[in-house]
Design a protein around this motif. Structure first.
Motif, PDB file in Angstrom:
ATOM      1  N   UNK A 241       0.805  -1.227   0.000  1.00  0.00           N
ATOM      2  CA  UNK A 241       0.000   0.000   0.000  1.00  0.00           C
ATOM      3  C   UNK A 241       0.831   1.268   0.000  1.00  0.00           C
ATOM      4  N   UNK A 242       1.993   1.282   0.687  1.00  0.00           N
ATOM      5  CA  UNK A 242       2.841   2.465   0.661  1.00  0.00           C
ATOM      6  C   UNK A 242       3.670   2.459  -0.612  1.00  0.00           C
ATOM      7  N   UNK A 243       3.754   3.593  -1.241  1.00  0.00           N
ATOM      8  CA  UNK A 243       4.455   3.694  -2.521  1.00  0.00           C
ATOM      9  C   UNK A 243       5.940   3.412  -2.347  1.00  0.00           C
ATOM     10  N   UNK A 244       6.493   2.675  -3.289  1.00  0.00           N
ATOM     11  CA  UNK A 244       7.927   2.410  -3.360  1.00  0.00           C
ATOM     12  C   UNK A 244       8.472   1.712  -2.117  1.00  0.00           C
ATOM     13  N   UNK A 245       7.735   0.726  -1.610  1.00  0.00           N
ATOM     14  CA  UNK A 245       8.200  -0.080  -0.483  1.00  0.00           C
ATOM     15  C   UNK A 245       8.215  -1.554  -0.882  1.00  0.00           C
ATOM     16  N   UNK A 246       9.163  -2.294  -0.344  1.00  0.00           N
ATOM     17  CA  UNK A 246       9.120  -3.745  -0.517  1.00  0.00           C
ATOM     18  C   UNK A 246       7.871  -4.294   0.161  1.00  0.00           C
ATOM     19  N   UNK A 247       7.272  -5.298  -0.457  1.00  0.00           N
ATOM     20  CA  UNK A 247       6.068  -5.903   0.102  1.00  0.00           C
ATOM     21  C   UNK A 247       6.459  -6.879   1.212  1.00  0.00           C
TER      22      UNK A 247
END
Length: 461
Positions: free
Chosen positions: A42-48
């Motif tokens: 959900x947060x942009x540009x973060x590893x899942x």
């Protein structure tokens, strides 16, 4: 007609309301499917990192019993404390943790192979590997290349090595490569973190200084500066720091003395051969009309290199006289050691060493290695204050700050006091590494009901 249309609209609204009121159920797929469709965070540009736990492997050395009777490795302090600290830290960050203590080099490789197998089967959202032991950087000569002069140019590289219980070593780069894609396909596009609590000292250069004396700086006044968090200790208890490096404490045996004599004879032969090659290379430079250049710095580097190679002064002077104008060329061709990356830092990889290249790392009695101690303290402090979200890269910067400003060696030997050690961080993350501990805790609880994940704890240490 209008009445029927109104009834249809009301029916659609009721159905939509029922769907929206249903609870969201997350299931970890047995074949590795992520519960979040598409695997996007959900947060942009973060590893899942929200959908599956991470795996953490810890190799920890306390005792050493080298097979070579002439090799001595000091025992490390507080290895058990290091294991407890790392288990607590990475369990809170959403990992299942497995540790092994005092393995030989072969046992360490078996442990890593088993860990890699579980990575392929369980497809964790990230991998952490921690190694706490003695270490060193050694020079190797490789990639000899043909040259028009007839004198092959060799590439001299620094390679980081880690010591194991039997006194044998493994290269850090080879350990890291085991978990790099395509060797470990399940970790492709996933973050892989390596923490190395070991020295990077250089022992094959007698003129190299392995410790960092630090520099004097002006700090803020105590009224405005935050007080560092200190590890509790007993009254009058003195801190004891030791280097995580290879240390010789025994007297040379008769066999070693004989080997020393043979080594001196070998130096003499190598000296003659190196001198012949240098003079041959100078002749080629002259015949090839390579322009001479006055270079005092190059001359000094060549002179120092010849001294380190144990050339006698008459031979050294003769070579320097013949090399006039070509000193930098000769130094680059024969002696210029290239400090290579200590380990391959591929995409989505982070490697954090406890010290800078060529410098000692330290281990504190009853607390463990400086890197381990400060990593645990920093994560604990952050999660106690803000347990909802941890930005790991920001935390690692704070770990470096702690070590740089709050730690220096305290020992019984005056000459070993006041030394500094700051971590060295390499990474090629292309996204932020954000952990949501409470969400990871729920994901771990789901996985604990899966026999495949529980088999990880049965892995032979």
């Amino acid at each position: 007609m209008k009445l029927e249309l109104l009834k249809l609209v009301l029916s659609i609204k009721v159905i939509v309301g029922i769907i929206l009121s249903l609870p969201v159920i997350s299931v970890i797929g047995s074949e590795g499917e992520d519960p979040v469709a598409g695997g996007e965070d959900p947060e942009e540009n973060c590893y899942n990192l929200r959908t599956r736990p991470g795996l953490c492997l810890h190799i920890c050395l306390l005792e050493f019993d080298p097979e070579d009777v002439n090799k001595t490795l000091e025992q490390r302090h507080s290895s058990s404390v290091e294991m407890e600290k790392m288990q607590s830290t990475f369990e809170r960050l959403g990992c299942f943790v497995k540790s092994v203590r005092n393995p030989t080099d072969e046992e360490a490789l078996e442990f890593l192979q088993e860990g890699k197998k579980f990575c392929e089967e369980l497809k964790p959202s990230f991998l952490v590997l921690i190694i706490s032991t003695h270490g060193q950087e050694s020079t190797s000569i490789r990639n000899a290349k043909e040259h028009p002069s007839g004198v092959a140019a060799s590439r001299r590289e620094r390679e980081h090595q880690l010591f194991f219980h039997n006194g044998k070593t493994l290269q850090t780069r080879e350990i890291v490569k085991r978990f790099e894609p395509p060797s470990c396909k399940s970790l492709a596009d996933k973050p892989r973190l390596f923490f190395i609590q070991a020295c990077r000292s250089i022992f094959d250069d007698e003129n190299h200084e392995n410790f960092d004396r630090g520099v004097m700086i002006q700090l803020q006044s105590s009224a405005t500066r935050e007080k560092p968090v200190e590890v509790p200790r007993q009254k009058h208890e003195r801190l004891q720091d030791t280097a995580d490096a290879k240390v010789r404490i025994s007297e040379p045996s008769e066999q070693e003395q004989n080997e020393r004599v043979q080594e001196v004879l070998k130096w003499s032969e190598e000296e003659l051969e190196t001198k012949r090659q240098i003079l041959q290379y100078i002749k080629w430079l002259s015949e090839s009309n390579v322009a001479k250049e006055e270079n005092p710095d190059g001359r000094k580097k060549l002179s120092d290199a010849l001294t380190k190679k144990r050339f006698s002064q008459p031979k050294r002077n003769k070579i320097l006289a013949a090399s006039e104008g070509y000193e930098q060329d000769i130094f680059d061709h024969f002696f210029n050691a290239i400090v290579s990356e200590p380990a391959p830092c591929g995409n989505d990889t982070l490697i954090m060493f406890a010290s800078a290249p060529g410098k000692e790392a330290y281990n504190r009695a009853k607390q463990g290695g400086w890197l381990i101690t400060n990593l645990e303290a920093q994560i604990k402090e952050t999660m106690d204050q803000n347990p909802e979200r941890v930005d790991l890269l920001a935390e690692l910067t704070n770990v470096s700050h702690r070590m740089a400003y709050e730690f220096e060696t305290e020992t019984n030997r005056q000459e070993d006091r006041g030394h500094k050690s700051v971590p060295c961080l390499y990474h090629r993350f292309c996204k932020d590494f954000i952990v949501w501990p409470e969400e990871m805790k729920r994901v771990k609880e789901l996985c604990e009901k899966d026999d495949k994940w529980m088999d990880f704890f049965k892995m032979k240490p």
